[in-house]
Design a protein around this motif. Structure first.
Motif, PDB file in Angstrom:
ATOM      1  N   ALA A   1       0.840  -1.214   0.000  1.00 43.82           N
ATOM      2  CA  ALA A   1       0.000   0.000   0.000  1.00 43.82           C
ATOM      3  C   ALA A   1       0.871   1.258   0.000  1.00 43.82           C
ATOM      4  CB  ALA A   1      -0.921  -0.010   1.216  1.00 43.82           C
ATOM      5  N   LEU A   2       1.933   1.262   0.804  1.00 47.58           N
ATOM      6  CA  LEU A   2       2.796   2.455   0.900  1.00 47.58           C
ATOM      7  C   LEU A   2       3.579   2.676  -0.396  1.00 47.58           C
ATOM      8  CD1 LEU A   2       4.009   2.095   4.606  1.00 47.58           C
ATOM      9  CD2 LEU A   2       2.374   3.765   3.704  1.00 47.58           C
ATOM     10  N   LEU A   3       4.016   1.583  -1.013  1.00 48.15           N
ATOM     11  CA  LEU A   3       4.710   1.725  -2.302  1.00 48.15           C
ATOM     12  C   LEU A   3       3.772   2.338  -3.338  1.00 48.15           C
ATOM     13  CD1 LEU A   3       6.689  -1.658  -2.428  1.00 48.15           C
ATOM     14  CD2 LEU A   3       7.683   0.638  -2.356  1.00 48.15           C
ATOM     15  N   TYR A   4       2.502   1.958  -3.268  1.00 47.14           N
ATOM     16  CA  TYR A   4       1.539   2.521  -4.224  1.00 47.14           C
ATOM     17  C   TYR A   4       1.293   4.007  -3.950  1.00 47.14           C
ATOM     18  CZ  TYR A   4      -2.351   2.840  -7.453  1.00 47.14           C
ATOM     19  OH  TYR A   4      -3.162   3.204  -8.498  1.00 47.14           O
ATOM     20  N   LEU A   5       1.249   4.378  -2.664  1.00 45.71           N
ATOM     21  CA  LEU A   5       1.106   5.811  -2.339  1.00 45.71           C
ATOM     22  C   LEU A   5       2.309   6.591  -2.874  1.00 45.71           C
ATOM     23  CD1 LEU A   5      -0.313   5.989   1.310  1.00 45.71           C
ATOM     24  CD2 LEU A   5      -1.516   6.392  -0.845  1.00 45.71           C
ATOM     25  N   ASP A   6       3.503   6.018  -2.709  1.00 43.56           N
ATOM     26  CA  ASP A   6       4.701   6.705  -3.228  1.00 43.56           C
ATOM     27  C   ASP A   6       4.617   6.882  -4.742  1.00 43.56           C
ATOM     28  OD1 ASP A   6       5.824   7.035  -0.759  1.00 43.56           O
ATOM     29  OD2 ASP A   6       7.229   5.358  -0.921  1.00 43.56           O
ATOM     30  N   LEU A   7       4.036   5.879  -5.411  1.00 40.77           N
ATOM     31  CA  LEU A   7       3.923   5.944  -6.877  1.00 40.77           C
ATOM     32  C   LEU A   7       2.884   6.972  -7.324  1.00 40.77           C
ATOM     33  CD1 LEU A   7       4.599   4.511  -9.680  1.00 40.77           C
ATOM     34  CD2 LEU A   7       2.555   3.126  -9.244  1.00 40.77           C
ATOM     35  N   ARG A   8       1.698   6.933  -6.719  1.00 42.52           N
ATOM     36  CA  ARG A   8       0.576   7.752  -7.203  1.00 42.52           C
ATOM     37  C   ARG A   8       0.376   9.063  -6.464  1.00 42.52           C
ATOM     38  NH1 ARG A   8       0.534   5.496 -11.940  1.00 42.52           N
ATOM     39  NH2 ARG A   8      -0.645   3.562 -12.149  1.00 42.52           N
ATOM     40  N   GLN A   9       0.886   9.117  -5.227  1.00 42.85           N
ATOM     41  CA  GLN A   9       0.717  10.350  -4.446  1.00 42.85           C
ATOM     42  C   GLN A   9       2.059  10.760  -3.845  1.00 42.85           C
ATOM     43  OE1 GLN A   9      -2.483  10.289  -1.590  1.00 42.85           O
ATOM     44  NE2 GLN A   9      -3.960   9.500  -3.045  1.00 42.85           N
ATOM     45  N   PRO A  10       3.064  11.025  -4.719  1.00 44.74           N
ATOM     46  CA  PRO A  10       4.391  11.345  -4.179  1.00 44.74           C
ATOM     47  C   PRO A  10       4.379  12.616  -3.322  1.00 44.74           C
ATOM     48  CG  PRO A  10       4.296  11.732  -6.554  1.00 44.74           C
ATOM     49  CD  PRO A  10       3.018  11.052  -6.184  1.00 44.74           C
ATOM     50  N   GLU A  11       3.339  13.424  -3.506  1.00 39.26           N
ATOM     51  CA  GLU A  11       3.245  14.669  -2.728  1.00 39.26           C
ATOM     52  C   GLU A  11       2.806  14.396  -1.283  1.00 39.26           C
ATOM     53  OE1 GLU A  11       1.206  13.582  -4.952  1.00 39.26           O
ATOM     54  OE2 GLU A  11      -0.839  13.768  -4.184  1.00 39.26           O
ATOM     55  N   ARG A  12       2.294  13.219  -1.019  1.00 38.13           N
ATOM     56  CA  ARG A  12       1.823  12.899   0.332  1.00 38.13           C
ATOM     57  C   ARG A  12       3.041  12.561   1.205  1.00 38.13           C
ATOM     58  NH1 ARG A  12      -2.616  10.857   3.107  1.00 38.13           N
ATOM     59  NH2 ARG A  12      -3.998  10.804   1.293  1.00 38.13           N
ATOM     60  N   ASP A  13       3.325  13.412   2.168  1.00 35.84           N
ATOM     61  CA  ASP A  13       4.551  13.210   2.945  1.00 35.84           C
ATOM     62  C   ASP A  13       4.273  12.372   4.193  1.00 35.84           C
ATOM     63  OD1 ASP A  13       7.135  13.315   3.733  1.00 35.84           O
ATOM     64  OD2 ASP A  13       7.174  15.470   4.166  1.00 35.84           O
ATOM     65  N   TRP A  14       3.925  11.096   3.976  1.00 32.65           N
ATOM     66  CA  TRP A  14       3.564  10.260   5.122  1.00 32.65           C
ATOM     67  C   TRP A  14       4.778   9.956   6.009  1.00 32.65           C
ATOM     68  CZ3 TRP A  14       6.052   5.617   5.431  1.00 32.65           C
ATOM     69  CH2 TRP A  14       6.559   5.072   4.241  1.00 32.65           C
ATOM     70  N   ARG A  15       5.980  10.074   5.437  1.00 34.85           N
ATOM     71  CA  ARG A  15       7.184   9.791   6.242  1.00 34.85           C
ATOM     72  C   ARG A  15       7.385  10.857   7.319  1.00 34.85           C
ATOM     73  NH1 ARG A  15       7.999   7.746   1.274  1.00 34.85           N
ATOM     74  NH2 ARG A  15       9.071   5.747   1.102  1.00 34.85           N
ATOM     75  N   SER A  16       7.182  12.135   6.956  1.00 30.18           N
ATOM     76  CA  SER A  16       7.331  13.194   7.962  1.00 30.18           C
ATOM     77  C   SER A  16       6.204  13.118   8.984  1.00 30.18           C
ATOM     78  CB  SER A  16       7.296  14.576   7.312  1.00 30.18           C
ATOM     79  OG  SER A  16       8.366  14.696   6.443  1.00 30.18           O
ATOM     80  N   ALA A  17       4.998  12.782   8.508  1.00 27.92           N
ATOM     81  CA  ALA A  17       3.852  12.708   9.426  1.00 27.92           C
ATOM     82  C   ALA A  17       4.013  11.556  10.413  1.00 27.92           C
ATOM     83  CB  ALA A  17       2.562  12.552   8.635  1.00 27.92           C
ATOM     84  N   HIS A  18       4.675  10.481   9.979  1.00 31.71           N
ATOM     85  CA  HIS A  18       4.768   9.277  10.821  1.00 31.71           C
ATOM     86  C   HIS A  18       6.179   8.690  10.750  1.00 31.71           C
ATOM     87  CE1 HIS A  18       0.472   9.632  10.971  1.00 31.71           C
ATOM     88  NE2 HIS A  18       0.393   9.494   9.667  1.00 31.71           N
ATOM     89  N   PRO A  19       7.124   9.298  11.469  1.00 32.59           N
ATOM     90  CA  PRO A  19       8.510   8.808  11.408  1.00 32.59           C
ATOM     91  C   PRO A  19       8.644   7.340  11.827  1.00 32.59           C
ATOM     92  CG  PRO A  19       8.400  10.945  12.511  1.00 32.59           C
ATOM     93  CD  PRO A  19       6.989  10.512  12.289  1.00 32.59           C
ATOM     94  N   ASN A  20       7.784   6.891  12.738  1.00 28.75           N
ATOM     95  CA  ASN A  20       7.884   5.477  13.145  1.00 28.75           C
ATOM     96  C   ASN A  20       7.519   4.547  11.986  1.00 28.75           C
ATOM     97  OD1 ASN A  20       5.120   6.218  13.320  1.00 28.75           O
ATOM     98  ND2 ASN A  20       4.709   4.558  14.758  1.00 28.75           N
ATOM     99  N   LEU A  21       6.529   4.961  11.192  1.00 31.90           N
ATOM    100  CA  LEU A  21       6.128   4.162  10.031  1.00 31.90           C
ATOM    101  C   LEU A  21       7.245   4.183   8.981  1.00 31.90           C
ATOM    102  CD1 LEU A  21       3.680   2.568   9.076  1.00 31.90           C
ATOM    103  CD2 LEU A  21       2.730   4.670   8.102  1.00 31.90           C
ATOM    104  N   ALA A  22       7.888   5.353   8.844  1.00 28.51           N
ATOM    105  CA  ALA A  22       9.000   5.476   7.885  1.00 28.51           C
ATOM    106  C   ALA A  22      10.151   4.545   8.284  1.00 28.51           C
ATOM    107  CB  ALA A  22       9.480   6.921   7.827  1.00 28.51           C
ATOM    108  N   ALA A  23      10.447   4.487   9.599  1.00 31.42           N
ATOM    109  CA  ALA A  23      11.547   3.623  10.065  1.00 31.42           C
ATOM    110  C   ALA A  23      11.208   2.152   9.819  1.00 31.42           C
ATOM    111  CB  ALA A  23      11.812   3.877  11.551  1.00 31.42           C
TER     112      ALA A  23
END
Ligand code: GSH
Length: 202
Positions: free
Chosen positions: A163-185
């Motif tokens: 799901a996250l790879l798809y968000l990166d592909l289709r919604q690269p503007e969505r900065d989920w990594r900054s919003a959720h550093p634990n999810l990014a790690a």
């Protein structure tokens, strides 16, 4: 067996991650149903991917059923807990959350590729809000834990990676990594697994 899919579909990526993680030998055939000469509907009457063709010709669909089927083929690793009803529910619920993100991201994508005057902003906002809420929920549940559920990898982890790879592909503007550093790690750690690097290679 043969997995029929595309290189962009998140459901295909989920199914492929399951096969790779469990080391189940398979061929990967790219055949997007949107192409006029696609053969997908000959195997899956729904005309959707992923479709897994077994050696006897049986076609397994959709990604939920493929994951369940593949997981019963061996125990290395077990991705959907078998004996513990609560743990099993948590893994399936994690899969449902990830699938829901994919569903909403596809609705947003389909709206955005319509001609400018025909896009329904309300629909885009509704589904983007659902994705935002679901990411918050998942990140809250994850905390600093290593895996989505329990103390080992499960289908919930693989579905969320897809799901996250798809968000990166289709919604690269969505900065989920900054919003959720634990999810990014968590994502960075999962990204180094050989199943994930192999699934990304094609
Ligand atoms: N719930 C299904 C969804 C499958 C699905 O909608 N796949 C899309 C690709 S992302 C599809 O095949 N759409 C038909 C098309 O691309 O024309 C699953 O989990 O496998």
């Amino acid at each position: 067996m043969k997995l029929i899919g595309s290189t962009t579909s998140p459901y295909v990526r989920k199914a492929r991650l399951v096969l790779l993680e469990k080391n189940i030998p398979h061929a990967f055939m790219v055949d997007p149903p949107s192409e006029p000469d696609s053969k997908v509907a000959l195997f899956n009457p729904l005309g959707r991917i992923p479709a897994l063709i077994l050696d006897d010709g049986t076609c397994v669909f959709d990604s939920v059923v493929i994951a369940e089927y593949a997981d019963t083929l061996n125990d290395t690793p077990i991705l959907i807990p078998r004996g513990d009803a609560l743990a099993r529910m948590h893994v399936r619920r994690g899969e449902a959350l990830a699938d829901g993100i994919m569903d909403s991201a596809i609705v947003v994508r389909n709206e955005r590729i319509r001609p400018a005057g025909k896009q329904e902003q309300e629909n885009i906002d509704l589904h983007n809000s659902s994705i935002t809420r679901t990411l918050e929920y998942i990140a809250g549940q994850l905390g600093q834990r290593e895996w989505c559920v329990g103390d080992c990898i499960s289908l919930a982890d693989l579905a969320l990676v897809a799901a996250l790879l798809y968000l990166d592909l289709r919604q690269p503007e969505r900065d989920w990594r900054s919003a959720h550093p634990n999810l990014a790690a968590w994502f960075n750690r999962l990204s180094t697994r050989s199943s994930v690097t192999a699934a990304l290679a094609e």
